[in-house]
Scaffold this motif. Sequence first.
Motif, PDB file in Angstrom:
ATOM      1  N   ALA A  93       1.302  -4.456   5.885  1.00 24.36           N
ATOM      2  CA  ALA A  93       2.611  -4.485   5.236  1.00 24.36           C
ATOM      3  C   ALA A  93       2.784  -3.290   4.309  1.00 24.36           C
ATOM      4  N   ALA A  94       1.722  -2.950   3.587  1.00 22.77           N
ATOM      5  CA  ALA A  94       1.783  -1.797   2.687  1.00 22.77           C
ATOM      6  C   ALA A  94       1.948  -0.501   3.476  1.00 22.77           C
ATOM      7  N   LYS A  95       1.264  -0.394   4.599  1.00 23.09           N
ATOM      8  CA  LYS A  95       1.407   0.803   5.429  1.00 23.09           C
ATOM      9  C   LYS A  95       2.825   0.943   5.961  1.00 23.09           C
ATOM     10  N   PHE A  96       3.465  -0.181   6.201  1.00 23.70           N
ATOM     11  CA  PHE A  96       4.816  -0.152   6.749  1.00 23.70           C
ATOM     12  C   PHE A  96       5.874   0.044   5.670  1.00 23.70           C
ATOM     13  N   GLU A  97       5.623  -0.499   4.478  1.00 22.18           N
ATOM     14  CA  GLU A  97       6.656  -0.538   3.441  1.00 22.18           C
ATOM     15  C   GLU A  97       6.503   0.537   2.366  1.00 22.18           C
ATOM     16  N   GLU A  98       5.273   0.910   2.036  1.00 17.42           N
ATOM     17  CA  GLU A  98       5.038   1.723   0.852  1.00 17.42           C
ATOM     18  C   GLU A  98       4.867   3.208   1.182  1.00 17.42           C
ATOM     19  N   ASN A  99       4.999   4.023   0.144  1.00 18.71           N
ATOM     20  CA  ASN A  99       4.599   5.417   0.253  1.00 18.71           C
ATOM     21  C   ASN A  99       3.075   5.476   0.367  1.00 18.71           C
ATOM     22  N   GLU A 100       2.577   6.557   0.922  1.00 15.47           N
ATOM     23  CA  GLU A 100       1.148   6.654   1.225  1.00 15.47           C
ATOM     24  C   GLU A 100       0.266   6.461  -0.003  1.00 15.47           C
ATOM     25  N   ASP A 101       0.723   6.953  -1.154  1.00 12.32           N
ATOM     26  CA  ASP A 101      -0.106   6.852  -2.355  1.00 12.32           C
ATOM     27  C   ASP A 101      -0.211   5.438  -2.904  1.00 12.32           C
ATOM     28  N   LYS A 102       0.584   4.511  -2.382  1.00  7.42           N
ATOM     29  CA  LYS A 102       0.544   3.125  -2.866  1.00  7.42           C
ATOM     30  C   LYS A 102      -0.139   2.178  -1.877  1.00  7.42           C
TER      31      LYS A 102
END
Length: 262
Positions: A93-102
């Motif tokens: 989910a983070a890979k899909f939703e967030e900027n790379e640094d997050k």
Amino acid sequence: MMVENEWWKSQLALEIHDVLREKETRLPPFTSSSPQLKLRRFLVDWLAVFSERIKSSHGVLHLAVYYMDLFMDKFDIDERKLYLVALSCLLLAAKFEENEDKIPTISTLNAYVHNLFSAPEFHQMELLLLNFFSWNLDLPTPVHFMEYYLIHAISATDCQSGGRSLEDNTKPMAYTRKYVHYFLEIALQDHSFLAFPPSVITSAAVAASRLRLHLCPSWTPLLIKVTSYTWEQIAPCVHIMLRAHDADEKAMSQQKAVNAKG
């Protein structure tokens, strides 16, 4: 979700909203078939604590839980592996939703479970999840509709209890936002809300917030136009939210009474 940042403010907001609504018609059904369903509430709360610790967005948490729900719904998963599933869902989910640094690292995720798993186990689970979803991670959740509906949640024509018109909607809007977040958390914790489309859940959260703030009408012509839902279409979801809210308030009152006696 890979749409324009703050899309609800753009000239294409209506079109993007329509795309999200079309996507939600193709969401997989949830059957409540998981043998581990009794552990779901704990896993959701556990993931929420961790996502807050690493400062993930609400969208990441909601999407991660949705991935987890759909995956658990189809498999009998060893209880130990449920933690790996939950964390891997959060990673995707983070890979899909967030900027790379997050995006959290596997070492950060693994540290949360005291290095219970190996890096290859995370990679294998990630690949298993991707194959399960046929590499289509583009699944709308209630959070994806939230900002668009919040823009229209309060208007100058609204009245508060007693019939007074809103002269300044700054404070009601701030309270509405807090309430909507609260009601979406309620929806996240209870799997029964998966019977409703995400846009219905968000619409109901706005309506429930207006009711708790004593704004009238509870569901405005503008909100009907924006969401395309009538009151009758969202009322069942609203009532579940309000019952949960009343139960929370009752529990808090009882706890205060116990503390006062102590």
